[in-house]
Design an enzyme around this catalytic site. Structure first.
Site, mmCIF file in Angstrom:
data_model
loop_
_atom_site.group_PDB
_atom_site.id
_atom_site.type_symbol
_atom_site.label_atom_id
_atom_site.label_comp_id
_atom_site.label_asym_id
_atom_site.label_seq_id
_atom_site.Cartn_x
_atom_site.Cartn_y
_atom_site.Cartn_z
ATOM 1 N N LYS A 139 27.402 -54.455 -53.881
ATOM 2 C CA LYS A 139 28.769 -54.642 -54.380
ATOM 3 C C LYS A 139 29.770 -53.966 -53.450
ATOM 4 O O LYS A 139 29.540 -52.843 -53.003
ATOM 5 C CB LYS A 139 28.885 -54.109 -55.816
ATOM 6 C CG LYS A 139 28.610 -52.625 -55.965
ATOM 7 C CD LYS A 139 28.581 -52.261 -57.446
ATOM 8 C CE LYS A 139 28.441 -50.782 -57.692
ATOM 9 N NZ LYS A 139 29.499 -49.937 -57.184
ATOM 10 N N CYS A 176 31.991 -45.594 -60.710
ATOM 11 C CA CYS A 176 31.277 -46.877 -60.727
ATOM 12 C C CYS A 176 30.591 -47.166 -62.061
ATOM 13 O O CYS A 176 30.491 -48.333 -62.468
ATOM 14 C CB CYS A 176 30.290 -46.930 -59.571
ATOM 15 S SG CYS A 176 31.154 -46.969 -57.981
ATOM 16 N N VAL A 222 25.470 -43.260 -60.834
ATOM 17 C CA VAL A 222 26.595 -42.414 -60.402
ATOM 18 C C VAL A 222 27.731 -43.282 -59.858
ATOM 19 O O VAL A 222 27.482 -44.383 -59.361
ATOM 20 C CB VAL A 222 26.127 -41.417 -59.331
ATOM 21 C CG1 VAL A 222 25.039 -40.524 -59.890
ATOM 22 C CG2 VAL A 222 25.635 -42.092 -58.055
ATOM 23 N N THR A 223 28.961 -42.757 -59.943
ATOM 24 C CA THR A 223 29.328 -41.582 -60.690
ATOM 25 C C THR A 223 29.880 -42.016 -62.048
ATOM 26 O O THR A 223 30.386 -43.130 -62.196
ATOM 27 C CB THR A 223 30.405 -40.727 -59.964
ATOM 28 O OG1 THR A 223 31.601 -41.496 -59.813
ATOM 29 C CG2 THR A 223 29.932 -40.272 -58.613
ATOM 30 N N LYS A 233 33.870 -50.856 -56.998
ATOM 31 C CA LYS A 233 33.335 -49.863 -57.920
ATOM 32 C C LYS A 233 32.600 -50.550 -59.061
ATOM 33 O O LYS A 233 31.542 -50.102 -59.483
ATOM 34 C CB LYS A 233 34.458 -48.963 -58.454
ATOM 35 C CG LYS A 233 35.290 -48.277 -57.371
ATOM 36 C CD LYS A 233 34.452 -47.463 -56.418
ATOM 37 C CE LYS A 233 35.314 -46.752 -55.375
ATOM 38 N NZ LYS A 233 34.488 -46.252 -54.245
ATOM 39 N N GLN A 243 37.161 -44.259 -80.107
ATOM 40 C CA GLN A 243 37.709 -45.375 -80.897
ATOM 41 C C GLN A 243 36.595 -46.297 -81.403
ATOM 42 O O GLN A 243 36.632 -47.509 -81.221
ATOM 43 C CB GLN A 243 38.731 -46.161 -80.078
ATOM 44 C CG GLN A 243 39.916 -45.305 -79.642
ATOM 45 C CD GLN A 243 40.954 -46.128 -78.909
ATOM 46 O OE1 GLN A 243 41.589 -47.007 -79.487
ATOM 47 N NE2 GLN A 243 41.123 -45.858 -77.627
ATOM 48 N N GLU A 260 26.750 -49.580 -53.597
ATOM 49 C CA GLU A 260 28.115 -49.792 -53.108
ATOM 50 C C GLU A 260 28.077 -49.814 -51.587
ATOM 51 O O GLU A 260 27.504 -48.907 -50.960
ATOM 52 C CB GLU A 260 29.049 -48.669 -53.589
ATOM 53 C CG GLU A 260 30.481 -48.856 -53.093
ATOM 54 C CD GLU A 260 31.453 -47.791 -53.602
ATOM 55 O OE1 GLU A 260 31.081 -46.988 -54.455
ATOM 56 O OE2 GLU A 260 32.601 -47.792 -53.111
ATOM 57 N N ASP A 313 24.197 -47.417 -58.118
ATOM 58 C CA ASP A 313 24.533 -46.674 -56.883
ATOM 59 C C ASP A 313 23.798 -45.343 -56.678
ATOM 60 O O ASP A 313 24.412 -44.366 -56.228
ATOM 61 C CB ASP A 313 26.050 -46.417 -56.829
ATOM 62 C CG ASP A 313 26.855 -47.708 -56.774
ATOM 63 O OD1 ASP A 313 26.264 -48.793 -56.778
ATOM 64 O OD2 ASP A 313 28.102 -47.612 -56.730
HETATM 65 N N1 TIU Z 1 29.298 -45.211 -56.981
HETATM 66 C C1 TIU Z 1 30.486 -44.585 -57.069
HETATM 67 O O1 TIU Z 1 30.834 -44.040 -58.106
HETATM 68 N N2 TIU Z 1 31.268 -44.550 -55.931
HETATM 69 C C2 TIU Z 1 32.185 -43.606 -55.681
HETATM 70 O O2 TIU Z 1 32.922 -43.685 -54.706
HETATM 71 N N3 TIU Z 1 32.263 -42.563 -56.547
HETATM 72 C C3 TIU Z 1 33.005 -41.441 -56.439
HETATM 73 O O3 TIU Z 1 32.996 -40.660 -57.385
HETATM 74 N N4 TIU Z 1 33.704 -41.206 -55.344
#
Ligand code: TIU
Length: 230
Positions: free
Chosen positions: A132, A165, A160-161, A135, A205, A75, A27
Site C-alpha cells: 500500500k 496505519c 503498527v502504528t 496509511k 460512542q 507501506e 505494516d
Molecule cells: N504503518 C504506519 O503506521 N506508518 C507510519 O508512518 N506510522 C507512523 O506512526 N509514522
C-alpha cells in the site's frame, strides 16, 4: 468453524464467524520495528512496537492452525517513486526521506530489506501481502477485492502504528461495512498517549469504528469453538 463465536471486548462483546473473519496484520516491517531501522533513526522508541511481536505471533499461529484467512500489509513505494505523492516525500523536511538510502536499503521502497516484514511474522505461501502506498490498507490497493472474493465480512486488525496505519485502515474498513476487532496488545505506537487514545477512539460512542479486546481473549474464544467442533 462457520458458526458465530463471541469474544469479550469493549464496548461490548464482539461476535464473529471465524471462516468469514480475516486476520489483517498491518505494516510489521523491519524499518518500523527493528533496532537500527528507519523508525529508530528518526528517534523513535522501537520497544513500544516490539512488544506486539509475541502476541501477534500467537494470534497468527492460531489463525493458521484453524485454516483461517491471514493477510499482511506493507507501506511502501515503487523504486521509481512514481506512486509517491510529492507532499509525502517532503513532509517533515527530514534530511533522509522516503526513497533515500537508509540503514536497511532505500527507505520504504518495495524490494528493499527494511521494507519487508519482520522474520517473526513472515507471510506464508497463500497469505496475500498488500503493498500500500498510503496509511490506509484500502487506498489504491486490491484489498477490498480480495476480501470480497474470499467472502470475508469481519477483520481482526493488528500491527503498527495504532494511531496511524491501524486507525486509518479500521476507519476505511468500517465505512465499507466490515466489523473490526483490534486486540490492544497486538497494536503498537511509538507514543504511549497515542496508543491509549487511538484505541479509545475506536471503541468510543458504542463502538464508532469497532471493538477493542486482547489476544488472549480471542485465543480463548477460538479455542473454545475448536473444542466444541471436535
Ligand atoms: N504503518 C504506519 O503506521 N506508518 C507510519 O508512518 N506510522 C507512523 O506512526 N509514522
Amino acid at each position: 468453524m462457520n458458526h458465530l463465536i463471541s469474544v469479550s471486548a469493549e464496548p461490548y462483546s464482539y461476535e464473529f464467524v471465524p471462516e468469514t473473519t480475516a486476520l489483517l496484520i498491518i505494516d510489521m516491517q523491519r524499518d518500523f520495528l527493528e533496532p537500527g531501522g528507519f523508525g529508530e533513526m528518526l528517534g523513535n522508541d522501537v520497544s513500544q512496537l516490539r512488544r506486539t511481536i509475541e502476541p501477534n505471533k500467537r494470534l497468527l499461529a492460531a489463525w493458521r492452525a484453524a485454516g483461517l484467512t491471514v493477510l499482511h500489509t506493507r507501506e511502501g513505494h515503487r523504486p521509481d517513486l512514481s506512486d509517491l505523492p510529492p507532499a509525502k516525500k517532503v513532509r517533515g523536511h527530514g534530511k533522509t526521506t522516503i526513497g533515500d538510502p537508509g540503514p536497511m536499503g532505500r527507505i520504504l521502497i518495495r524490494g528493499e530489506a527494511g521494507h519487508d516484514i519482520i522474520p517473526e511474522l513472515y507471510p506464508q505461501a497463500g497469505e496475500p501481502v498488500i503493498d500500500k502506498p498510503g496509511k490506509g490498507a484500502f487506498f489504491a490497493t486490491d484489498l477490498q477485492a480480495i476480501l470480497q472474493n474470499r467472502g470475508i465480512r469481519s477483520l481482526v486488525v493488528t500491527g503498527v502504528t495504532t494511531e496511524v496505519c491501524v486507525n486509518t485502515t479500521v476507519r476505511e474498513a468500517n465505512d465499507r461495512g466490515y466489523e473490526c476487532l483490534v486486540p490492544a496488545d497486538c497494536v503498537g505506537s511509538y507514543f504511549p498517549e497515542f496508543q491509549e487514545m487511538g484505541l479509545k477512539m475506536i471503541k468510543a460512542q458504542s463502538g464508532i469504528f469497532g471493538w477493542v479486546s486482547d489476544s488472549d481473549k480471542i485465543l480463548a474464544a477460538l479455542g473454545a469453538a475448536a473444542a466444541q467442533a471436535a
